[in-house]
Design a protein around this motif. Structure first.
Motif, PDB file in Angstrom:
ATOM      1  N   UNK A   9       0.830  -1.210   0.000  1.00 53.50           N
ATOM      2  CA  UNK A   9       0.000   0.000   0.000  1.00 53.50           C
ATOM      3  C   UNK A   9       0.865   1.261   0.000  1.00 53.50           C
ATOM      4  N   UNK A  10       1.965   1.217   0.731  1.00 51.49           N
ATOM      5  CA  UNK A  10       2.917   2.333   0.724  1.00 51.49           C
ATOM      6  C   UNK A  10       3.536   2.474  -0.659  1.00 51.49           C
ATOM      7  N   UNK A  11       3.846   1.344  -1.294  1.00 45.99           N
ATOM      8  CA  UNK A  11       4.373   1.347  -2.661  1.00 45.99           C
ATOM      9  C   UNK A  11       3.388   2.022  -3.625  1.00 45.99           C
ATOM     10  N   UNK A  67       4.146 -13.085 -15.818  1.00 47.57           N
ATOM     11  CA  UNK A  67       3.494 -12.198 -16.781  1.00 47.57           C
ATOM     12  C   UNK A  67       2.103 -11.813 -16.282  1.00 47.57           C
ATOM     13  N   UNK A  68       1.364 -12.783 -15.777  1.00 49.08           N
ATOM     14  CA  UNK A  68       0.016 -12.523 -15.275  1.00 49.08           C
ATOM     15  C   UNK A  68       0.036 -11.568 -14.087  1.00 49.08           C
ATOM     16  N   UNK A  69       0.912 -11.814 -13.121  1.00 52.01           N
ATOM     17  CA  UNK A  69       0.956 -10.974 -11.925  1.00 52.01           C
ATOM     18  C   UNK A  69       1.445  -9.559 -12.224  1.00 52.01           C
ATOM     19  N   UNK A  70       2.226  -9.398 -13.270  1.00 52.55           N
ATOM     20  CA  UNK A  70       2.671  -8.054 -13.650  1.00 52.55           C
ATOM     21  C   UNK A  70       1.509  -7.197 -14.109  1.00 52.55           C
ATOM     22  N   UNK A  71       0.466  -7.847 -14.603  1.00 53.73           N
ATOM     23  CA  UNK A  71      -0.665  -7.087 -15.140  1.00 53.73           C
ATOM     24  C   UNK A  71      -1.769  -6.871 -14.109  1.00 53.73           C
ATOM     25  N   UNK A  72      -1.536  -7.254 -12.865  1.00 42.88           N
ATOM     26  CA  UNK A  72      -2.537  -7.108 -11.807  1.00 42.88           C
ATOM     27  C   UNK A  72      -1.973  -6.271 -10.664  1.00 42.88           C
ATOM     28  N   UNK A  73      -2.861  -5.656  -9.932  1.00 38.52           N
ATOM     29  CA  UNK A  73      -2.452  -4.881  -8.760  1.00 38.52           C
ATOM     30  C   UNK A  73      -2.474  -5.833  -7.566  1.00 38.52           C
ATOM     31  N   UNK A  74      -1.363  -6.543  -7.393  1.00 38.40           N
ATOM     32  CA  UNK A  74      -1.210  -7.528  -6.325  1.00 38.40           C
ATOM     33  C   UNK A  74       0.178  -7.386  -5.713  1.00 38.40           C
ATOM     34  N   UNK A 110      13.003  -8.231   6.116  1.00 33.48           N
ATOM     35  CA  UNK A 110      12.064  -7.340   6.803  1.00 33.48           C
ATOM     36  C   UNK A 110      11.053  -6.732   5.856  1.00 33.48           C
ATOM     37  N   UNK A 111      11.526  -6.259   4.706  1.00 36.25           N
ATOM     38  CA  UNK A 111      10.604  -5.680   3.725  1.00 36.25           C
ATOM     39  C   UNK A 111       9.699  -6.746   3.126  1.00 36.25           C
ATOM     40  N   UNK A 112      10.225  -7.958   2.965  1.00 36.15           N
ATOM     41  CA  UNK A 112       9.395  -9.062   2.488  1.00 36.15           C
ATOM     42  C   UNK A 112       8.280  -9.382   3.478  1.00 36.15           C
ATOM     43  N   UNK A 113       8.599  -9.370   4.758  1.00 38.12           N
ATOM     44  CA  UNK A 113       7.580  -9.589   5.791  1.00 38.12           C
ATOM     45  C   UNK A 113       6.539  -8.483   5.745  1.00 38.12           C
ATOM     46  N   UNK A 114       6.978  -7.255   5.471  1.00 36.22           N
ATOM     47  CA  UNK A 114       6.043  -6.129   5.394  1.00 36.22           C
ATOM     48  C   UNK A 114       5.193  -6.181   4.128  1.00 36.22           C
ATOM     49  N   UNK A 115       5.516  -7.089   3.213  1.00 39.03           N
ATOM     50  CA  UNK A 115       4.721  -7.282   2.003  1.00 39.03           C
ATOM     51  C   UNK A 115       3.796  -8.479   2.159  1.00 39.03           C
ATOM     52  N   UNK A 116       4.334  -9.584   2.663  1.00 42.31           N
ATOM     53  CA  UNK A 116       3.564 -10.819   2.870  1.00 42.31           C
ATOM     54  C   UNK A 116       4.100 -11.492   4.125  1.00 42.31           C
ATOM     55  N   UNK A 117       3.228 -11.833   5.043  1.00 43.66           N
ATOM     56  CA  UNK A 117       3.659 -12.400   6.330  1.00 43.66           C
ATOM     57  C   UNK A 117       4.130 -13.850   6.223  1.00 43.66           C
ATOM     58  N   UNK A 118       4.014 -14.436   5.057  1.00 42.73           N
ATOM     59  CA  UNK A 118       4.378 -15.838   4.891  1.00 42.73           C
ATOM     60  C   UNK A 118       5.853 -16.089   5.204  1.00 42.73           C
TER      61      UNK A 118
END
Length: 172
Positions: A9-11, A67-74, A110-118
């Motif tokens: 969301x910050x991104x 390619x698919x994920x590049x075209x989505x807001x995810x 740390x930034x990865x955790x702030x993107x996805x908690x997995x």
């Protein structure tokens, strides 16, 4: 509520501020991040040999999900980018043993955790395995133990505001 992480969301904030609700600038930026991720994957493959690196890069670039994920807001694009940084930093640390690679690994975690908690437990796993790897690779477990501490500290930096908020507001 306590597991919601804000980095994606910050991104997105600067794009909304500058361009409104237009999606094209976000998608173009995500495409650039994915292209850089493909280059990092190729670089990782080149740790094996040059041909493996070339094939890895091409396979990543042609991978349908990328390619698919590049075209989505995810969150996938940003997450993959950060994980590629983490993996490339890890490979460089194992091959060169420089402490700044441990800092990079920690920040990427740390930034990865702030993107996805997995990947919440990944810094701990890396910190535990680093002394073993450095003992085998460089003959010094102490360097790995110190690098593991550095990884934990730098992975906590981006996560600490959320951890503090969760402890203070939700006792969790």
């Amino acid at each position: 509520n306590t597991e919601r992480v804000p980095l994606y969301f910050i991104f997105l904030m600067p794009f909304r501020l500058l361009f409104g609700d237009t999606l094209l600038p976000v998608l173009l930026t995500q495409s650039i991040l994915d292209a850089v991720s493909c280059v990092m994957i190729a670089k990782l493959g080149s740790f094996i040999d040059f041909k493996t690196g070339v094939v890895s890069g091409f396979c990543a670039a042609l991978w349908y999900n990328l390619v698919l994920h590049s075209s989505l807001i995810l969150t996938e694009t940003l997450f993959l980018f950060l994980i590629c940084i983490l993996l490339l930093g890890s490979a460089n640390f194992v091959s060169r043993g420089k402490l700044y690679h441990a800092v990079l690994i920690g920040l990427a975690c740390g930034l990865g955790i702030m993107t996805r908690t997995v990947v919440a437990l990944l810094p701990l796993a890396i910190a535990l395995i680093t002394p073993v790897v450095t003992q085998y690779q460089m003959g010094s477990w102490r360097k790995g133990a110190f690098a593991g501490i550095v990884i934990i500290v730098f992975s906590l930096l981006p996560v600490s505001p959320i951890l503090y908020r969760n402890i203070v507001n939700f006792d969790t």
